[in-house]
Design a protein around this motif. Structure first.
Motif, short mmCIF file in Angstrom:
data_model
loop_
_atom_site.label_atom_id
_atom_site.label_comp_id
_atom_site.label_asym_id
_atom_site.label_seq_id
_atom_site.Cartn_x
_atom_site.Cartn_y
_atom_site.Cartn_z
N ASN A 134 -22.29 92.29 44.82
CA ASN A 134 -23.38 92.18 43.85
C ASN A 134 -23.76 93.50 43.20
N ASN A 137 -25.43 93.83 39.72
CA ASN A 137 -26.88 93.65 39.53
C ASN A 137 -27.61 94.97 39.33
N THR A 164 -21.25 87.94 38.25
CA THR A 164 -22.59 87.36 38.30
C THR A 164 -23.48 88.01 39.34
N ARG A 166 -23.70 86.92 42.27
CA ARG A 166 -24.21 85.82 43.09
C ARG A 166 -23.78 85.98 44.54
#
Length: 260
Positions: A134, A137, A164, A166
């Motif tokens: 991640n 992010n 993403t 996620r």
């Protein structure tokens, strides 16, 4: 920071920096590197369990350490290059070890922590564990972790996780091939140890030669892989303990293997 616990032929390595979620700091990487170097010539250990203390397996790199290097004369470039090189060396050491390495995972395995799970030969996770690469992010694409993940999981699934940010649950991680088993949190250690004990009970010389061949053939074309593994099986068959194992099977008795 890295505890070593001996359980007969099984060595349990515990990343013990729970206040940092067992981040792969410079010190943690150094201790993992030293432990793996010792295991290369360790004749006593047949299986290794790698776990993390506290509420997480490993949250990835130590971001505070990384950010501190922005004050370096080159803005941190040399330090970060050295960090990712050292981390990559630790990840690559795992498949080269003669012993199977089982990741025992709980809480979260994120970024380089997820890379560590993917680099291990097997993994057992507690129910509720989350996995992710991640870094996107926070604006840092997990480029080095994707090397390990894209070799054990479907590429499209890995790319979705990378882009993403996620986090996936243990059930999805198992379905995608990242982990082998899921256990209730309270029995995670017992389930992992049971798997390790099963492997440790096998003929050590056969497991060692088999692990090496497993990774060697994966890098070859089909014909070369069959040619190579055929030679490996001949080598395995020449082992006197293998002969004893086959005789014991045919004679419907337990094998009496020598020490290896």
């Amino acid at each position: 920071m890295l505890k070593r616990e001996r359980h007969g032929a099984i060595l349990r390595l515990v990343m013990d920096a729970p206040e940092r979620l067992n981040a792969l700091s410079d010190a943690m990487l150094a201790e993992l590197s030293a432990a793996f170097a010792d295991l290369e010539t360790d004749q006593e250990t047949r299986v290794v369990i790698l776990s993390g203390a506290g509420r997480a397996f490993c949250a990835g790199h130590d971001l505070k350490e990384m950010q501190a290097h922005r004050a370096d004369d080159d803005g941190g470039a040399a330090a970060w290059h050295d960090l990712f090189t050292r981390c990559g060396a630790v990840m690559q050491a795992i498949p080269r070890l003669p012993q199977p390495v089982i990741a025992e995972v709980q809480g979260v395995a994120a970024a380089a922590g997820c890379q560590l799970v993917a680099s291990c030969d097997m993994a057992v996770a507690a129910e509720g564990t989350k996995f992710g690469v991640n870094g996107v992010n926070i604006g840092l694409f997990c480029s080095t972790p994707m090397v390990a993940l894209s070799r054990v999981m479907p590429r499209k699934a890995v790319f979705e996780m990378l882009t993403t940010g996620r986090l996936i649950e243990a059930e999805e991680a198992q379905a995608l091939g990242l982990i082998n088993r899921i256990a209730p949190a309270e029995s995670l250690a017992n389930e992992t140890m049971a798997l390790a004990e099963t492997i440790a009970s096998k003929l050590g010389s056969a497991v060692r030669v088999g692990k090496r061949a497993f990774y060697e053939q994966a890098e070859m074309g089909l014909a070369d892989a069959y040619d190579h593994t055929g030679r490996v099986m001949v080598q395995n068959m020449l082992d006197a303990d293998t002969g004893e194992g086959i005789d014991a099977f045919l004679g419907k008795r337990a094998p009496e293997w020598s020490q290896d």
